[in-house]
Design a protein around this motif. Structure first.
Motif, PDB file in Angstrom:
ATOM      1  N   MET A 129      -2.575   0.661  -6.457  1.00 12.90           N
ATOM      2  CA  MET A 129      -2.601  -0.057  -5.122  1.00 12.90           C
ATOM      3  C   MET A 129      -3.200  -1.150  -5.091  1.00 12.90           C
ATOM      4  O   MET A 129      -2.807  -2.107  -4.068  1.00 12.90           O
ATOM      5  CB  MET A 129      -3.171   1.217  -3.954  1.00 12.90           C
ATOM      6  CG  MET A 129      -2.948   0.995  -2.615  1.00 12.90           C
ATOM      7  SD  MET A 129      -4.169  -0.163  -1.801  1.00 12.90           S
ATOM      8  CE  MET A 129      -5.580   1.161  -1.866  1.00 12.90           C
TER       9      MET A 129
ATOM     10  N   THR B   9      -0.622   3.794   5.037  1.00 13.99           N
ATOM     11  CA  THR B   9       0.313   2.855   5.137  1.00 13.99           C
ATOM     12  C   THR B   9       0.737   2.423   6.613  1.00 13.99           C
ATOM     13  O   THR B   9       1.053   1.274   6.956  1.00 13.99           O
ATOM     14  CB  THR B   9       1.883   3.137   4.368  1.00 13.99           C
ATOM     15  OG1 THR B   9       1.432   3.604   3.058  1.00 13.99           O
ATOM     16  CG2 THR B   9       2.594   2.028   4.195  1.00 13.99           C
TER      17      THR B   9
ATOM     18  N   ARG C  31      -1.524   0.130   8.251  1.00 12.90           N
ATOM     19  CA  ARG C  31      -1.208  -1.328   8.220  1.00 12.90           C
ATOM     20  C   ARG C  31      -0.323  -1.934   9.494  1.00 12.90           C
ATOM     21  O   ARG C  31      -0.529  -2.916  10.089  1.00 12.90           O
ATOM     22  CB  ARG C  31      -0.594  -1.618   6.939  1.00 12.90           C
ATOM     23  CG  ARG C  31      -0.541  -3.239   6.517  1.00 12.90           C
ATOM     24  CD  ARG C  31       0.583  -3.261   5.320  1.00 12.90           C
ATOM     25  NE  ARG C  31       1.854  -2.664   5.599  1.00 12.90           N
ATOM     26  CZ  ARG C  31       2.658  -2.301   4.542  1.00 12.90           C
ATOM     27  NH1 ARG C  31       2.286  -2.321   3.515  1.00 12.90           N
ATOM     28  NH2 ARG C  31       3.805  -1.872   4.963  1.00 12.90           N
TER      29      ARG C  31
ATOM     30  N   ARG D 202       0.648  -1.278  -0.149  1.00 12.21           N
ATOM     31  CA  ARG D 202       0.252  -0.116  -0.119  1.00 12.21           C
ATOM     32  C   ARG D 202       0.965   1.311  -0.107  1.00 12.21           C
ATOM     33  O   ARG D 202       0.209   2.386  -0.146  1.00 12.21           O
ATOM     34  CB  ARG D 202      -1.033  -0.001   1.234  1.00 12.21           C
ATOM     35  CG  ARG D 202      -0.251  -0.064   2.445  1.00 12.21           C
ATOM     36  CD  ARG D 202      -1.592   0.182   3.611  1.00 12.21           C
ATOM     37  NE  ARG D 202      -2.118  -1.147   3.592  1.00 12.21           N
ATOM     38  CZ  ARG D 202      -3.070  -1.568   4.516  1.00 12.21           C
ATOM     39  NH1 ARG D 202      -3.492  -0.833   5.235  1.00 12.21           N
ATOM     40  NH2 ARG D 202      -3.315  -2.900   4.196  1.00 12.21           N
TER      41      ARG D 202
ATOM     42  N   GLU E 227      -4.848   4.756  -6.942  1.00  9.56           N
ATOM     43  CA  GLU E 227      -5.534   3.520  -6.061  1.00  9.56           C
ATOM     44  C   GLU E 227      -5.720   2.283  -6.875  1.00  9.56           C
ATOM     45  O   GLU E 227      -5.755   1.322  -6.511  1.00  9.56           O
ATOM     46  CB  GLU E 227      -7.177   4.213  -6.123  1.00  9.56           C
ATOM     47  CG  GLU E 227      -7.308   5.177  -4.916  1.00  9.56           C
ATOM     48  CD  GLU E 227      -6.872   4.883  -3.557  1.00  9.56           C
ATOM     49  OE1 GLU E 227      -7.032   3.658  -3.234  1.00  9.56           O
ATOM     50  OE2 GLU E 227      -6.653   5.728  -2.811  1.00  9.56           O
TER      51      GLU E 227
ATOM     52  N   LYS F  41      -1.686  -4.735  -3.718  1.00 10.33           N
ATOM     53  CA  LYS F  41      -2.026  -5.543  -2.562  1.00 10.33           C
ATOM     54  C   LYS F  41      -2.428  -6.836  -2.939  1.00 10.33           C
ATOM     55  O   LYS F  41      -2.105  -8.026  -2.566  1.00 10.33           O
ATOM     56  CB  LYS F  41      -3.424  -4.883  -2.030  1.00 10.33           C
ATOM     57  CG  LYS F  41      -3.323  -3.524  -1.159  1.00 10.33           C
ATOM     58  CD  LYS F  41      -4.257  -3.033  -0.687  1.00 10.33           C
ATOM     59  CE  LYS F  41      -4.739  -3.958   0.462  1.00 10.33           C
ATOM     60  NZ  LYS F  41      -6.034  -3.247   1.168  1.00 10.33           N
TER      61      LYS F  41
END
Length: 706
Positions: A326, A252, A255, A239, A323, A330
């Motif tokens: 991202m 970030t 997480r 991320r 996005e 992931k």
């Protein structure tokens, strides 16, 4: 002293001194608007690039290392590239093709700064867990770091003592990729200020913005789709690909340590972040500060940085591609549908291979010495500046922000430091415009009056020109007359000289005749004397004849007494008597003749003497005439010389008159030109008055009365 690289250039020919750049600049003291264009003090510029976006005249441009990079690649130098995560938003759907084109230039490999961001978050979390700091200011943004080092060095202890994502990835390459460690590093960057970060840390060789790459691609008609997709060399980020977005650090960190989310302050945008920094010291004193400040200079984060193509785009369009990436990142760590906790462990397992605490430490410098020449004025000094700005009463403080400083006090501070001038104050300009309008009116009236005077001057000059023309003609005629007179004088002088010689000759002849007359008189006198002597001799002869006659008579008597014997003697006596009588008669005749001769001689003498007198008078007259002629000749010669000088003077006067004539014509032409120019100025003045009247609402009449 510190070396601060230039990251923004100014084109003075394009700058219109509108002060939009000053208005946009968060620090303003780096801007100098006191001249005809706004200059930059590069030592105080934080490199945020806000002025480039604000400038509508293309007067401000990026200074990056594109040309140096191209030169290095052409030389065959080995170069690798690191790409900031904003690449996905600047070359949407083609950023891997973009990498293929970059490699075609000679770049050996591409590394992902997003992975460096993952390492950065690990450094931050480790620092917070180990030291429990009062506050941590995130430092991925070099503009904010430069601001704190220069303008708020009291916040330096709170800057995260860890490298930025770019420095993390560069140090990782040097440490863990020996096959690339010797190569020069090219940063594919959205940011101008990264060049400052490279200079401060001594790591990184070329900072080239996405905007420079895009300009080159467009200029050279390069089709990225024709180039193969190239991926990163390093392991994938998760991320942290969001790091270029507002709040990317915070998301970030979530997480890793979700428990500190409530103590993170996310803030971005130059209009907010620097004002926020100014308030931080007070917040710290009050204990109201956050633990971690996720701060970026640009409103759209690094995705909309000054080196990107996204300033005019909507933030949702920009964030869409970030996005999207991202989610893809992931997915790389979720192939087995693992839990969030396991994915975190998996990510950290990868990160641990490239991280140890001492490797990514970063220190900072107090650069406030760059501000040594910038002074904060006290109230007395401010009042003096306000007086210069014509601010003498409360209503003069408009706080209109048209100067670019957002307050009258900030403008006065800039003027105090020589970074601006009163003429750039809106209120000052309005007052100056009113004063100038009054001056225009005065000038207009003066020009109108002056036009009238010039017309009179033109008329007078015209009369002078005519007079000069007439005078020139008269001089020509006069000089001709003088020349004729001079020729006549010279002719008279010549004739007089000739007559002088003749008269002198006649005088000499008269003198000679006088001498001859004198000699004649002397000869006649001598003749008269001789005649007198002859007369005397004749008298003697007459006496002799008379005595002879007497003797003859006596002889006759004696002869008569003698008779016959004396008869012969008587004859002789008779003859002697006759002789005596003849002699007497001859003598008488001679005496009569001598008397007449004497009378004539005397008359001749008298006439000769009279002639001598006349000759003497005539000679004297000749001498006087000769003297007079000499004098007249001398005067004629002088007159001739004077006439020549007069002619020369007249020639000079004619030449001078010609010059005066030409000058008068030139003056007349110049006056006519001046009249036209003044008329033009009058028109401009009148137009300016109308324009100012329209702009200000002030009304004026033709003679300058409001």
């Amino acid at each position: 002293m510190f070396t601060v690289p230039q990251v923004i250039s100014v084109d003075p020919d394009k700058c219109v001194n509108c002060h939009m750049c000053i208005s946009a600049c968060p620090v303003k003291s780096c801007m100098n608007g006191s001249g005809n264009h706004v200059e930059i003090n590069h030592d105080l510029c934080i490199g945020c690039g806000k002025c480039i976006t604000a400038c509508q005249h293309d007067a401000r441009n990026i200074c990056d290392d594109f040309d140096l990079m191209m030169e290095s690649l052409k030389k065959g130098e080995e170069v690798l590239a690191i790409a900031a995560p904003a690449v996905a938003a600047n070359f949407p759907g083609q950023y891997k093709n973009f990498f293929g084109w970059v490699k075609s230039l000679g770049v050996k490999a591409i590394f992902d700064v997003s992975f460096g961001a993952e390492l950065t978050v690990k450094s931050y979390v480790n620092y917070i867990n180990d030291t429990q700091p009062e506050m941590v200011i995130a430092q991925p943004c070099p503009a904010i770091v430069s601001y704190i080092e220069t303008f708020q060095p009291e916040l330096i202890p709170y800057l995260a003592p860890a490298d930025s994502p770019m420095l993390h990835i560069m140090k990782m390459i040097r440490e863990y990729y020996p096959e690339y460690s010797h190569m020069k590093i090219l940063a594919l960057s959205p940011c101008l200020a990264k060049k400052r970060e490279f200079a401060d840390t001594g790591i990184g060789d070329f900072n080239v913005t996405y905007k420079s790459f895009a300009k080159y691609i467009e200029t050279n008609n390069i089709n990225l789709a024709k180039y193969p997709e190239e991926d990163f060399i390093n392991p994938p980020a998760e991320r942290a690909v969001l790091f270029s977005s507002p709040g990317g650090l915070m998301r970030t960190v979530e997480r890793e340590t979700p428990e500190i989310m409530s103590r993170i302050r996310r803030i971005e945008g130059p209009d907010i972040v620097y004002e926020y920094m100014k308030k931080l010291p007070d917040l710290l004193k009050k204990g109201m500060n956050p633990l971690l400040i996720d701060c970026l200079n640009c409103e759209m984060g690094c995705n909309g940085g000054p080196g990107t193509l996204n300033q005019e785009k909507a933030i949702d369009e920009v964030e869409y591609y970030i996005e999207k990436r991202m989610k893809e990142a992931k997915a790389d760590y979720s192939t087995r549908n693992i839990s969030e906790k396991k994915r975190k462990k998996l990510v950290n397992k990868v990160l641990d291979k490239y991280w140890y605490k001492e490797l990514y430490h970063r220190g900072y410098q107090d650069k406030s010495a760059l501000l040594k020449n910038y002074k904060i004025p006290d109230s007395k000094q401010l009042d003096a500046v306000y007086k210069e700005m014509k601010k003498t009463k409360e209503e003069d403080y408009l706080q209109c922000a048209s100067c670019g400083y957002n307050s009258c006090e900030a403008m006065a501070e800039a003027i105090f430091n020589g970074l601006n001038k009163p003429g750039n104050c809106h209120d000052y300009r309005e007052k100056a415009v009113a004063a100038v309008t009054k001056e225009y009116e005065t000038i207009y009236c003066m020009i109108t009056n002056l036009n009238h005077i010039i017309q009179q001057v033109q008329q007078a000059t015209g009369r002078v020109v005519n007079s000069v023309h007439n005078q020139t003609a008269a001089l020509v005629e006069f000089s001709s007359a003088i020349e004729e007179m001079t020729a006549g004088i010279q002719n008279i002088s010549r004739i007089s000289s000739e007559r002088d010689a003749s008269i002198s000759e006649m005088a000499n002849m008269a003198k000679t005749s006088e001498e001859e007359i004198k000699e004649t008189i002397q000869a006649i006198t001598q003749t008269e004397n001789h005649i007198t002597q002859i007369g005397e001799m004749m008298e003697m002869i007459e006496n002799v004849a008379s005595r002879t006659n007497i003797l003859s008579m006596n002889a006759s008597i004696e002869a008569a007494h003698a008779g016959e014997a004396g008869k012969g003697f008587s004859v002789v006596a008779e003859e002697i008597k006759k002789l005596a009588e003849a002699a007497g008669e001859s003598t008488q005749n001679v005496e009569d003749a001598l008397s007449k001769i004497t009378s004539e001689v005397r008359h001749t003498v008298e006439s000769t003497e009279n002639s001598e007198h006349i000759y003497g008078t005539m000679i004297n007259g000749f001498m006087e005439l000769t003297g007079a002629l000499h004098e007249m000749i001398g005067q004629l010669n002088e007159m001739s010389a004077g006439s020549r000088q007069t002619v020369e003077a007249i020639y000079e006067l004619r030449e001078l008159n010609s010059i005066v004539d030409e000058s008068a014509v030139s003056i007349n032409s110049a006056v006519d030109d001046l009249n036209q120019r003044l008329g033009h100025i009058a028109e401009i003045s009148q137009t300016s008055m109308h324009t100012i009247s329209e702009l200000t609402g002030m009304e004026f009449d033709h003679c300058g009365n409001e």
